[in-house]
Design a protein around this motif. Structure first.
Motif, mmCIF file in Angstrom:
data_model
loop_
_atom_site.group_PDB
_atom_site.id
_atom_site.type_symbol
_atom_site.label_atom_id
_atom_site.label_comp_id
_atom_site.label_asym_id
_atom_site.label_seq_id
_atom_site.Cartn_x
_atom_site.Cartn_y
_atom_site.Cartn_z
ATOM 1 N N LEU A 3 41.989 43.844 40.891
ATOM 2 C CA LEU A 3 41.613 42.858 39.881
ATOM 3 C C LEU A 3 41.204 43.529 38.571
ATOM 4 O O LEU A 3 41.584 43.071 37.489
ATOM 5 C CB LEU A 3 40.498 41.956 40.399
ATOM 6 N N GLU A 4 40.441 44.606 38.650
ATOM 7 C CA GLU A 4 40.036 45.329 37.441
ATOM 8 C C GLU A 4 41.258 45.875 36.707
ATOM 9 O O GLU A 4 41.318 45.835 35.474
ATOM 10 C CB GLU A 4 39.085 46.484 37.783
ATOM 11 N N ALA A 5 42.221 46.382 37.441
ATOM 12 C CA ALA A 5 43.451 46.889 36.823
ATOM 13 C C ALA A 5 44.198 45.768 36.114
ATOM 14 O O ALA A 5 44.729 45.960 35.016
ATOM 15 C CB ALA A 5 44.343 47.553 37.879
ATOM 16 N N THR A 6 44.223 44.605 36.715
ATOM 17 C CA THR A 6 44.895 43.458 36.102
ATOM 18 C C THR A 6 44.204 43.063 34.808
ATOM 19 O O THR A 6 44.855 42.849 33.784
ATOM 20 C CB THR A 6 44.930 42.272 37.084
ATOM 21 N N VAL A 7 42.877 42.993 34.824
ATOM 22 C CA VAL A 7 42.117 42.644 33.625
ATOM 23 C C VAL A 7 42.348 43.674 32.523
ATOM 24 O O VAL A 7 42.493 43.332 31.350
ATOM 25 C CB VAL A 7 40.603 42.520 33.951
ATOM 26 N N ALA A 8 42.415 44.956 32.895
ATOM 27 C CA ALA A 8 42.584 46.035 31.921
ATOM 28 C C ALA A 8 44.052 46.276 31.551
ATOM 29 O O ALA A 8 44.340 47.159 30.751
ATOM 30 C CB ALA A 8 41.978 47.323 32.470
#
Length: 175
Positions: A67-72
């Motif tokens: 999820l963090e990778a998607t946001v970033a």
């Protein structure tokens, strides 16, 4: 402070990722008091039982990375993708026709953890589908919560908590 009863979303993957609060020092793990309360509050497929705390935290770290990778807007770590894919594949599913229409039937008879598979499937659906563009990190500087925005203007995980704190701080700074 948020607790398991006040997680802001209704997305299973986001709810699990948000059980670790990273914006405080030291980080707060909402699963440290046991994860049974977390699992009891989730809408899980029929037949799901709470997995072990170790399994839950292991999957949580992978889901959070995804999820963090998607946001970033970056590629997720390979280990996270592999862990989520493995959890999703551990419990096969099949469509089942019911009087109300079709539903997904989960087959955990071979020892697979239905709850973990459901989280992994939810994470895959979120980051690979149209809702990925609405996945956000809370705009409050002291919050690490993730959420799926219902509209393009939403910037806080919970308007009544983080939104209010930001508005109060902004008002105090003016006065």
């Amino acid at each position: 402070m948020l607790d398991l009863d006040s997680l802001p979303g209704d997305d299973l993957a986001v709810n699990l990722a948000d059980t670790v609060m990273l914006a405080v020092s030291p980080p707060v793990d909402l699963l440290d008091d046991g994860d049974a309360k977390f699992w009891a509050a989730q809408a899980l497929p029929e037949g799901a039982r709470p997995p072990s705390a170790e399994q839950t935290k292991r999957l949580r770290s992978a889901v959070r990375e995804l999820l963090e990778a998607t946001v970033a807007a970056r590629e997720p770590e390979v280990w996270a993708v592999e862990r989520v894919n493995a959890a999703a594949a551990a419990v096969p599913t099949s469509p089942r026709l019911t009087a109300e229409g079709a539903e997904t039937s989960w087959h955990g008879e071979d020892g697979g953890e239905i709850a973990l598979a459901a989280v992994a499937v939810a994470a895959i659906d979120l980051v690979s589908g149209p809702r990925a563009a609405r996945l956000r990190r809370c705009g409050a500087h002291d919050c690490s919560m993730l959420f799926v925005a219902a509209n393009s203007r939403r910037v806080w995980c919970t308007p009544s908590l983080c939104g209010n704190r930001v508005r109060v701080a902004r008002h105090a700074a003016k006065g």
